[in-house]
Motif scaffolding. Structure first.
Motif, PDB file in Angstrom:
ATOM      1  N   ALA A 189       7.506  -2.973   5.869  1.00 12.18           N
ATOM      2  CA  ALA A 189       6.360  -2.223   5.330  1.00 12.18           C
ATOM      3  C   ALA A 189       5.404  -3.136   4.568  1.00 12.18           C
ATOM      4  N   GLU A 190       5.941  -4.215   4.036  1.00 14.17           N
ATOM      5  CA  GLU A 190       5.138  -5.133   3.244  1.00 14.17           C
ATOM      6  C   GLU A 190       4.103  -5.874   4.103  1.00 14.17           C
ATOM      7  N   ALA A 191       4.424  -6.040   5.384  1.00 17.93           N
ATOM      8  CA  ALA A 191       3.511  -6.788   6.272  1.00 17.93           C
ATOM      9  C   ALA A 191       2.327  -5.938   6.706  1.00 17.93           C
ATOM     10  N   TYR A 192       2.471  -4.619   6.613  1.00 19.03           N
ATOM     11  CA  TYR A 192       1.458  -3.732   7.178  1.00 19.03           C
ATOM     12  C   TYR A 192       0.053  -3.850   6.573  1.00 19.03           C
ATOM     13  N   PRO A 193      -0.080  -3.725   5.232  1.00 19.74           N
ATOM     14  CA  PRO A 193      -1.458  -3.654   4.690  1.00 19.74           C
ATOM     15  C   PRO A 193      -2.318  -4.864   5.048  1.00 19.74           C
ATOM     16  N   ASN A 194      -1.775  -6.058   4.919  1.00 17.19           N
ATOM     17  CA  ASN A 194      -2.595  -7.231   5.207  1.00 17.19           C
ATOM     18  C   ASN A 194      -2.836  -7.426   6.707  1.00 17.19           C
ATOM     19  N   ALA A 195      -1.876  -6.965   7.521  1.00 17.39           N
ATOM     20  CA  ALA A 195      -2.099  -7.009   8.977  1.00 17.39           C
ATOM     21  C   ALA A 195      -3.253  -6.074   9.335  1.00 17.39           C
ATOM     22  N   MET A 196      -3.243  -4.872   8.774  1.00 15.09           N
ATOM     23  CA  MET A 196      -4.336  -3.923   9.054  1.00 15.09           C
ATOM     24  C   MET A 196      -5.655  -4.466   8.516  1.00 15.09           C
ATOM     25  N   ARG A 197      -5.620  -5.097   7.352  1.00  9.70           N
ATOM     26  CA  ARG A 197      -6.849  -5.701   6.809  1.00  9.70           C
ATOM     27  C   ARG A 197      -7.413  -6.717   7.796  1.00  9.70           C
ATOM     28  N   LYS A 198      -6.529  -7.556   8.355  1.00  9.77           N
ATOM     29  CA  LYS A 198      -7.007  -8.569   9.308  1.00  9.77           C
ATOM     30  C   LYS A 198      -7.542  -7.898  10.574  1.00  9.77           C
ATOM     31  N   HIS A 199      -6.881  -6.822  10.968  1.00  5.00           N
ATOM     32  CA  HIS A 199      -7.352  -6.092  12.157  1.00  5.00           C
ATOM     33  C   HIS A 199      -8.762  -5.522  11.929  1.00  5.00           C
ATOM     34  N   LEU A 200      -8.982  -5.046  10.721  1.00  5.09           N
ATOM     35  CA  LEU A 200     -10.265  -4.399  10.410  1.00  5.09           C
ATOM     36  C   LEU A 200     -11.317  -5.373   9.877  1.00  5.09           C
ATOM     37  N   MET A 201     -10.932  -6.644   9.726  1.00 10.15           N
ATOM     38  CA  MET A 201     -11.816  -7.611   9.061  1.00 10.15           C
ATOM     39  C   MET A 201     -13.255  -7.622   9.584  1.00 10.15           C
ATOM     40  N   PRO A 202     -13.463  -7.542  10.916  1.00 10.03           N
ATOM     41  CA  PRO A 202     -14.863  -7.534  11.378  1.00 10.03           C
ATOM     42  C   PRO A 202     -15.673  -6.402  10.738  1.00 10.03           C
ATOM     43  N   HIS A 203     -15.026  -5.222  10.543  1.00  6.23           N
ATOM     44  CA  HIS A 203     -15.713  -4.108   9.889  1.00  6.23           C
ATOM     45  C   HIS A 203     -15.872  -4.391   8.398  1.00  6.23           C
ATOM     46  N   LEU A 204     -14.792  -4.908   7.796  1.00  7.37           N
ATOM     47  CA  LEU A 204     -14.835  -5.190   6.359  1.00  7.37           C
ATOM     48  C   LEU A 204     -15.926  -6.211   6.052  1.00  7.37           C
ATOM     49  N   PHE A 216     -17.498   5.612   6.333  1.00  3.95           N
ATOM     50  CA  PHE A 216     -16.828   4.593   7.148  1.00  3.95           C
ATOM     51  C   PHE A 216     -15.954   3.698   6.266  1.00  3.95           C
ATOM     52  N   GLU A 217     -16.456   3.346   5.099  1.00  3.93           N
ATOM     53  CA  GLU A 217     -15.655   2.580   4.134  1.00  3.93           C
ATOM     54  C   GLU A 217     -14.391   3.334   3.763  1.00  3.93           C
ATOM     55  N   LEU A 218     -14.552   4.619   3.547  1.00  4.48           N
ATOM     56  CA  LEU A 218     -13.428   5.482   3.193  1.00  4.48           C
ATOM     57  C   LEU A 218     -12.346   5.392   4.269  1.00  4.48           C
ATOM     58  N   ARG A 219     -12.783   5.336   5.516  1.00  6.27           N
ATOM     59  CA  ARG A 219     -11.828   5.222   6.605  1.00  6.27           C
ATOM     60  C   ARG A 219     -11.080   3.887   6.539  1.00  6.27           C
ATOM     61  N   LEU A 220     -11.790   2.807   6.272  1.00  7.05           N
ATOM     62  CA  LEU A 220     -11.147   1.496   6.190  1.00  7.05           C
ATOM     63  C   LEU A 220     -10.097   1.496   5.089  1.00  7.05           C
ATOM     64  N   VAL A 221     -10.460   2.087   3.946  1.00 11.58           N
ATOM     65  CA  VAL A 221      -9.542   2.181   2.804  1.00 11.58           C
ATOM     66  C   VAL A 221      -8.282   2.953   3.208  1.00 11.58           C
ATOM     67  N   LEU A 222      -8.466   4.081   3.864  1.00 12.19           N
ATOM     68  CA  LEU A 222      -7.331   4.918   4.268  1.00 12.19           C
ATOM     69  C   LEU A 222      -6.390   4.156   5.204  1.00 12.19           C
ATOM     70  N   GLU A 223      -6.943   3.440   6.163  1.00 10.62           N
ATOM     71  CA  GLU A 223      -6.079   2.803   7.160  1.00 10.62           C
ATOM     72  C   GLU A 223      -5.271   1.650   6.594  1.00 10.62           C
ATOM     73  N   VAL A 224      -5.861   0.921   5.644  1.00  5.92           N
ATOM     74  CA  VAL A 224      -5.115  -0.162   5.008  1.00  5.92           C
ATOM     75  C   VAL A 224      -3.973   0.425   4.161  1.00  5.92           C
ATOM     76  N   GLY A 225      -4.220   1.574   3.564  1.00  4.28           N
ATOM     77  CA  GLY A 225      -3.234   2.155   2.654  1.00  4.28           C
ATOM     78  C   GLY A 225      -2.199   3.049   3.320  1.00  4.28           C
ATOM     79  N   LEU A 226      -2.347   3.247   4.625  1.00  5.49           N
ATOM     80  CA  LEU A 226      -1.549   4.242   5.338  1.00  5.49           C
ATOM     81  C   LEU A 226      -0.083   3.852   5.551  1.00  5.49           C
ATOM     82  N   GLY A 227       0.205   2.548   5.387  1.00  2.00           N
ATOM     83  CA  GLY A 227       1.510   2.006   5.764  1.00  2.00           C
ATOM     84  C   GLY A 227       2.732   2.773   5.287  1.00  2.00           C
ATOM     85  N   ASP A 228       2.769   3.101   4.003  1.00  2.00           N
ATOM     86  CA  ASP A 228       3.992   3.713   3.481  1.00  2.00           C
ATOM     87  C   ASP A 228       4.298   5.059   4.122  1.00  2.00           C
ATOM     88  N   LEU A 229       3.259   5.816   4.438  1.00  2.00           N
ATOM     89  CA  LEU A 229       3.499   7.080   5.133  1.00  2.00           C
ATOM     90  C   LEU A 229       4.011   6.795   6.549  1.00  2.00           C
TER      91      LEU A 229
END
Lengths: 231, 231
Positions: free
Chosen positions: B213-228, B108-121
């Motif tokens: 693209a710069e806004a994406y990673p931290n936006a996704m982090r905030k979206h996932l924060m309850p899981h994080l 599950f952690e692996l998934r969180l990592v992937l989604e935060v990093g997915l932006g550039d693709l």
């Protein structure tokens, strides 16, 4: 529609051996019966009898599950289900020379995605020891005089980040993919332009020493930008 | 140190069957000879003769490689090396009910990592069609009245992101891990507090429509924060 035309719409029957079928039966059995790691599974002879197949076929199917680390033989207890190493199957397949260019590129992208997203695990689990290890790599890199030494430092730096993330499955994933990364890094180093990102390893370490988790993803993106630009 | 004490330091010999050994030999052979996908590999009888083992043992080893999708039988051409599906081995092992809590958490952690990093693709490969699909999911989510519908939208939204990333290997990885994610999402939904991140799916879509693209990673982090925060 005539029967003939209908016939052509049928998909070819997938070629499955007896062992394939027994293997699938065993998987279903394990899942449906909710067998847990440590629980016994039926004996070879019992399986053969229940499914009406030869022991040789059962042995072949069990051999596959054993290779994947899903079952184990225990003295006096017979076979038991084990807690599988989820990355074992990946390890058995991935070797850079048998992967084509396209798949290697996809795995390299996967690495870039992982590293940009790694921040939250790093900030939650960083230790003094890890940070000092990164410091030492940065210093070693400054003193490096050959391309090989620099590539070694590059690999060490990023491997240490995965170590720091404190997730064994992720670390193992990275270890398995490592030969693919080295392959790409070596390839890129042969290109004329030795492009370096605007954020260095030293900059990344500085961010890791701080508690600014928000700065990490975009710093790592800038560090990896030369690779990202290759996409 | 006495020989006796030295002896105790020896690690137990790993239990390997004849099939294990033949399998390893074949792997080495493929790598050392630089056999490429599409190239033929030696016949069962040839291998048995070269290694001095029975055909049954060779058949068992080949059966394993076939299961992993590394080799294939072709009419008139005998066996050939195939371009393996690198995620096949993972698929064969991962099933949420046979994974323990600890491994499930790591995946599950692996998934969180992937989604935060997915932006550039995502920003490199987004299409009008993908963005519209995300819009539709957000709308469907707004109208959802049951928890099950909401979970379905949640899963659809994130799956669409992986689709948008345009990396088949990554998409396949996500598909294989999906049952594990659903398992965790369902578990979390049973907890009393229905925690939602400060960034919604609609906010994420807005960012994807922009070229930021710069806004994406931290936006996704905030979206996932309850899981994080669960980490």
């Amino acid at each position: 529609m005539s029967i003939e035309k209908d016939l052509f719409k049928l998909k070819p029957i997938a070629y499955t051996t007896m062992a394939d079928q027994v293997e699938n039966h065993l998987r279903e059995y394990i899942i449906k019966r909710s067998i847990k790691p440590g629980d016994p599974i039926p004996k070879e002879t019992e399986i053969a009898q229940a499914l009406g197949v030869s022991r040789n076929v059962v042995r072949e199917a069990l051999s596959r599950l054993r290779m994947l680390g899903m079952i184990e033989s225990r003295k006096k207890r017979g076979m038991i289900l084990t807690q599988p190493d989820v990355m074992k199957g990946l390890e058995l397949i991935i070797h850079p020379t048998i992967l084509d260019e396209h798949v290697r590129k996809q795995l390299f992208e996967l690495r870039l995605v992982l590293e940009v997203g790694l921040g939250d695990l790093l900030f939650r689990r960083k230790s003094e020891e890890h940070l000092k290890k990164l410091d030492a790599i940065v210093e070693r890199e400054h003193k490096a005089t050959t391309q090989i030494e620099r590539i070694r430092c590059e690999v060490d730096f990023h491997s240490t980040l995965y170590e720091m993330a404190g997730n064994e499955t992720l670390k193992r994933f990275q270890d398995i993919l490592m030969p693919v990364f080295e392959y790409v890094v070596e390839y890129e180093s042969k290109l004329d332009h030795t492009s370096v990102g605007s954020v260095t390893h030293a900059d990344l370490v500085k961010i890791l020493y701080s508690n600014n988790a928000e700065a990490y993803p975009n710093a790592m993106r800038k560090h990896l930008m030369p690779h990202l630009d290759h996409l």
